[in-house]
Enzyme design. Sequence first.
Site, PDB file in Angstrom:
ATOM      1  N   GLY A 193      42.874  53.518 -13.840  1.00  0.00           N
ATOM      2  CA  GLY A 193      42.475  53.600 -15.242  1.00  0.00           C
ATOM      3  C   GLY A 193      42.656  54.989 -15.816  1.00  0.00           C
ATOM      4  O   GLY A 193      43.725  55.587 -15.712  1.00  0.00           O
ATOM      5  N   HIS A 208      54.867  55.830 -14.710  1.00  0.00           N
ATOM      6  CA  HIS A 208      54.747  56.971 -13.797  1.00  0.00           C
ATOM      7  C   HIS A 208      55.080  56.574 -12.356  1.00  0.00           C
ATOM      8  O   HIS A 208      54.923  55.420 -11.946  1.00  0.00           O
ATOM      9  CB  HIS A 208      53.336  57.564 -13.861  1.00  0.00           C
ATOM     10  CG  HIS A 208      52.264  56.613 -13.425  1.00  0.00           C
ATOM     11  ND1 HIS A 208      51.988  56.363 -12.097  1.00  0.00           N
ATOM     12  CD2 HIS A 208      51.418  55.840 -14.142  1.00  0.00           C
ATOM     13  CE1 HIS A 208      51.005  55.488 -12.014  1.00  0.00           C
ATOM     14  NE2 HIS A 208      50.640  55.148 -13.241  1.00  0.00           N
ATOM     15  N   ASN A 257      49.873  49.356 -17.731  1.00  0.00           N
ATOM     16  CA  ASN A 257      49.309  48.496 -18.771  1.00  0.00           C
ATOM     17  C   ASN A 257      49.607  48.957 -20.184  1.00  0.00           C
ATOM     18  O   ASN A 257      49.748  48.121 -21.083  1.00  0.00           O
ATOM     19  CB  ASN A 257      47.806  48.323 -18.555  1.00  0.00           C
ATOM     20  CG  ASN A 257      47.521  47.355 -17.427  1.00  0.00           C
ATOM     21  OD1 ASN A 257      47.858  46.184 -17.504  1.00  0.00           O
ATOM     22  ND2 ASN A 257      46.929  47.852 -16.346  1.00  0.00           N
ATOM     23  N   GLU A 261      46.612  54.720 -19.519  1.00  0.00           N
ATOM     24  CA  GLU A 261      46.425  53.449 -18.824  1.00  0.00           C
ATOM     25  C   GLU A 261      45.228  52.710 -19.431  1.00  0.00           C
ATOM     26  O   GLU A 261      44.360  53.319 -20.064  1.00  0.00           O
ATOM     27  CB  GLU A 261      46.185  53.732 -17.325  1.00  0.00           C
ATOM     28  CG  GLU A 261      45.896  52.525 -16.451  1.00  0.00           C
ATOM     29  CD  GLU A 261      46.990  51.479 -16.474  1.00  0.00           C
ATOM     30  OE1 GLU A 261      47.136  50.820 -17.525  1.00  0.00           O
ATOM     31  OE2 GLU A 261      47.685  51.306 -15.457  1.00  0.00           O
ATOM     32  N   TYR A 266      39.678  50.797 -16.732  1.00  0.00           N
ATOM     33  CA  TYR A 266      39.205  49.743 -15.833  1.00  0.00           C
ATOM     34  C   TYR A 266      37.690  49.723 -15.655  1.00  0.00           C
ATOM     35  O   TYR A 266      37.171  49.059 -14.753  1.00  0.00           O
ATOM     36  CB  TYR A 266      39.896  49.860 -14.476  1.00  0.00           C
ATOM     37  CG  TYR A 266      41.205  49.107 -14.413  1.00  0.00           C
ATOM     38  CD1 TYR A 266      41.239  47.716 -14.379  1.00  0.00           C
ATOM     39  CD2 TYR A 266      42.416  49.785 -14.398  1.00  0.00           C
ATOM     40  CE1 TYR A 266      42.434  47.018 -14.335  1.00  0.00           C
ATOM     41  CE2 TYR A 266      43.622  49.104 -14.348  1.00  0.00           C
ATOM     42  CZ  TYR A 266      43.624  47.720 -14.315  1.00  0.00           C
ATOM     43  OH  TYR A 266      44.807  47.034 -14.280  1.00  0.00           O
ATOM     44  N   TRP A 304      46.279  57.286  -5.991  1.00  0.00           N
ATOM     45  CA  TRP A 304      45.421  56.098  -5.951  1.00  0.00           C
ATOM     46  C   TRP A 304      46.230  54.810  -5.927  1.00  0.00           C
ATOM     47  O   TRP A 304      45.735  53.792  -5.443  1.00  0.00           O
ATOM     48  CB  TRP A 304      44.425  56.122  -7.109  1.00  0.00           C
ATOM     49  CG  TRP A 304      43.223  56.974  -6.801  1.00  0.00           C
ATOM     50  CD1 TRP A 304      43.115  57.915  -5.808  1.00  0.00           C
ATOM     51  CD2 TRP A 304      41.971  56.958  -7.478  1.00  0.00           C
ATOM     52  NE1 TRP A 304      41.872  58.493  -5.829  1.00  0.00           N
ATOM     53  CE2 TRP A 304      41.145  57.928  -6.851  1.00  0.00           C
ATOM     54  CE3 TRP A 304      41.464  56.246  -8.552  1.00  0.00           C
ATOM     55  CZ2 TRP A 304      39.843  58.173  -7.275  1.00  0.00           C
ATOM     56  CZ3 TRP A 304      40.163  56.497  -8.978  1.00  0.00           C
ATOM     57  CH2 TRP A 304      39.367  57.444  -8.346  1.00  0.00           C
ATOM     58  N   ASN A 305      47.469  54.804  -6.446  1.00  0.00           N
ATOM     59  CA  ASN A 305      48.351  53.653  -6.190  1.00  0.00           C
ATOM     60  C   ASN A 305      48.540  53.511  -4.686  1.00  0.00           C
ATOM     61  O   ASN A 305      48.459  52.410  -4.127  1.00  0.00           O
ATOM     62  CB  ASN A 305      49.728  53.844  -6.825  1.00  0.00           C
ATOM     63  CG  ASN A 305      49.746  53.772  -8.335  1.00  0.00           C
ATOM     64  OD1 ASN A 305      50.496  54.497  -8.977  1.00  0.00           O
ATOM     65  ND2 ASN A 305      48.935  52.910  -8.927  1.00  0.00           N
TER      66      ASN A 305
END
Length: 250
Positions: A24, A11, A186, A89, A92, A16-17
């Site tokens: 997550g 993506h 991930n 993802e 986390y 949040w990146n």
Amino acid sequence: MAVTKLVLVRHGESQWNKENRFTGWYDVDLSEKGVSEAKAAGKLLKEEGFSFDFAYTSVLKRAIHTLWNVLDELDQAWLPVEKSWKLNERHYGALQGLNKAETAEKYGDEQVKQWRRGFAVTPPELTKDDERYPGHDPRYAKLSEKELPLTESLALTIDRVIPYWTDTILPRMKSGERVIIAAHGNSLRALVKYLDNMSEDEILELNIPTGVPLVYEFDENFKPLKHYYLGNADEIAAKAAAVANQGKAK
């Protein structure tokens, strides 16, 4: 020799990146830059003559909206799409929502690198009464409690991604359909590790950039022949390095 191609797209940059937070399974949307990255990925694929018969993505909107933008650029918005949590993802755990650099300052760069990239290392678990626990989200209502993670390592992510690949995606490719997968750093690392038979040490150093098409070519037995990114090599390397540096203290 007949060559089958598969396209993987992480993506575009999410909000949040941009804020350098662990995301997550939190359902954050694309940033403006992320939308532009997704559109650019679609343009690249169009320039290279790609078109598709079927698409797969996760149930998280940053991947879904990336796919929408890619398909829109290809004039294939009508394409059938299957969404699966198995392409989500990595979860986390209790790190979700925390700033990566601040977490590195607290726990050290190496610990955060292991949490982010270690093969069998799981971040601290959520508790089931935490609002971030997926059991509170209606999109996961049909999943068993066993399937709902409190945290995940890359190894655990592989345990859900690879059966989905072998049982669902690969048979469609073997039937002759051209496939694109829009997913996450991930879940795609899990697939790449499997396809390229990478070691645990090798996968630790693999960083997949946002919004860049990754093309795999397979032989008639669906063994990978080669893979390559579409786009400017220097720009792609810089984006991958930026991903690697997200988990370091300032």
